[in-house]
Design an enzyme around this catalytic site. Sequence first.
Site, PDB file in Angstrom:
ATOM      1  N   GLU A   1       0.826  -1.209   0.000  1.00 40.01           N
ATOM      2  CA  GLU A   1       0.000   0.000   0.000  1.00 40.01           C
ATOM      3  C   GLU A   1       0.863   1.263   0.000  1.00 40.01           C
ATOM      4  OE1 GLU A   1      -3.035   0.301  -0.624  1.00 40.01           O
ATOM      5  OE2 GLU A   1      -3.562  -1.806  -0.564  1.00 40.01           O
TER       6      GLU A   1
ATOM      7  N   THR B   1       2.280   5.468  -7.426  1.00 37.41           N
ATOM      8  CA  THR B   1       3.158   4.669  -8.291  1.00 37.41           C
ATOM      9  C   THR B   1       2.369   3.545  -8.963  1.00 37.41           C
ATOM     10  OG1 THR B   1       4.892   5.140  -6.672  1.00 37.41           O
ATOM     11  CG2 THR B   1       5.403   3.498  -8.336  1.00 37.41           C
TER      12      THR B   1
ATOM     13  N   LEU C   1      11.773   4.849  -6.503  1.00 37.58           N
ATOM     14  CA  LEU C   1      10.311   4.910  -6.351  1.00 37.58           C
ATOM     15  C   LEU C   1       9.831   6.335  -6.089  1.00 37.58           C
ATOM     16  CD1 LEU C   1       9.183   1.821  -4.204  1.00 37.58           C
ATOM     17  CD2 LEU C   1       8.494   2.373  -6.527  1.00 37.58           C
ATOM     18  N   GLY C   2      10.741   7.205  -5.594  1.00 35.01           N
ATOM     19  CA  GLY C   2      10.363   8.599  -5.327  1.00 35.01           C
ATOM     20  C   GLY C   2       9.510   8.740  -4.067  1.00 35.01           C
TER      21      GLY C   2
ATOM     22  N   TYR D   1      -7.299   5.871   4.202  1.00 38.74           N
ATOM     23  CA  TYR D   1      -7.301   4.871   3.136  1.00 38.74           C
ATOM     24  C   TYR D   1      -6.404   3.682   3.491  1.00 38.74           C
ATOM     25  CZ  TYR D   1      -5.780   2.151  -0.678  1.00 38.74           C
ATOM     26  OH  TYR D   1      -5.449   1.048  -1.410  1.00 38.74           O
TER      27      TYR D   1
ATOM     28  N   CYS E   1     -12.575   1.132 -15.908  1.00 42.68           N
ATOM     29  CA  CYS E   1     -13.042   2.518 -15.774  1.00 42.68           C
ATOM     30  C   CYS E   1     -11.830   3.430 -15.573  1.00 42.68           C
ATOM     31  CB  CYS E   1     -14.035   2.621 -14.616  1.00 42.68           C
ATOM     32  SG  CYS E   1     -14.971   4.148 -14.658  1.00 42.68           S
TER      33      CYS E   1
ATOM     34  N   CYS F   1     -16.597   1.409 -21.497  1.00 43.65           N
ATOM     35  CA  CYS F   1     -17.978   1.194 -21.051  1.00 43.65           C
ATOM     36  C   CYS F   1     -18.621   0.000 -21.757  1.00 43.65           C
ATOM     37  CB  CYS F   1     -18.805   2.457 -21.286  1.00 43.65           C
ATOM     38  SG  CYS F   1     -18.134   3.894 -20.434  1.00 43.65           S
TER      39      CYS F   1
ATOM     40  N   CYS G   1     -24.535   2.472 -13.826  1.00 46.54           N
ATOM     41  CA  CYS G   1     -23.750   3.693 -13.985  1.00 46.54           C
ATOM     42  C   CYS G   1     -24.607   4.840 -14.517  1.00 46.54           C
ATOM     43  CB  CYS G   1     -22.593   3.422 -14.952  1.00 46.54           C
ATOM     44  SG  CYS G   1     -21.536   4.857 -15.181  1.00 46.54           S
TER      45      CYS G   1
END
Length: 329
Positions: A40, A46, A83-84, A123, A195, A201, A210
């Site tokens: 995570e 990334t 990876l920054g 998150y 998506c 779609c 949707c």
Amino acid sequence: MNPALYAASFRRSLLHWYRKNGRDLPWRRTRNPYAILVSEFMLQQTQVATVIPYYNEWMRRFPNFAALAAASEHEVLHAWQGLGYYARARNLRATAIVVTQKHGGSFPRSPDAIQNLPGIGRYTANAVAAFAFNQSVPIVEANIARLLARLLDLQIPIDTSAGRAALWAHAAALLPLHDAGAHNSALMELGALVCGSRPKCEVCPVKRFCRASEPLMLPRKKARPTIKLQTEHHSFAFRRSRVLLEQSQDRWRGMWMLPRLETAPTGCMPLHVSKFPFTNHRITLTVFRHTAPAPALKSSQRWFSLAALSSLPLPSPHRRALEAIIPRT
Ligand code: SF4
């Protein structure tokens, strides 16, 4: 439309699609909270394809919280190199130290307790709770945010508090009581594979739920800050096959880079020029050869042999500059 009325059939369509189309990613084969937390952190900002080799190597070098807590910041930054957003690596190590020293090596299970760990927001806390402990908690990251904004035809910007609240509320309304890990993975995967920025779609398994009439216009976001142009000057000093480097105290704190110059030397052409993005800046990096006698060393500076460079944590723009300059020296 009240989500309670269609949530069950939405979930069935979503999971049916995910079982056939979900990618076999290394962090989806485990319930280990450490491995999931590493993935995570790496996946923030990334792409999956970039993360996979870093994740595999990281898990080989630091297989658990104890191994990461015992590693030096130098080793951790070196493993993260490329990876920054290096604050992620520092926070991951800081979390490993807290888990080892304050939680006896066991990762806390409650999202509130997880959020108290360094660098972990709502998150990430919910993602670990859902994927490692299968708790029924919603998650909203970039892929899910885009998907939900389109499902809802959400016209308010998703990076405002009202937009975020609408997304989290809808994610919670769609959540099953059991097996939330698979449900959340499926939402993310649908956002990533179907998506996306160019929504497919015609093959979307939740098309009938949707409401978006113009999906390409969604999600809406606040106006971005304008990109600022900035030029930074550095020197390349090379003596007896050794390079002078300086340990960064700010942007790449703890990493080694070419010594910074206040101004460009007058009348000199740079040895190397490159550009790289950093937050809302577009930075031009110029490197000038140091031709004067060996400079007096600052406390943050050291000479390194060429052989030592590969084991040093170097920010990517400076590593690329050295790789371009050294063969010409
Ligand atoms: S129908 Fe299109 S816009 Fe709507 S969720 Fe599916 S892919 Fe996204």
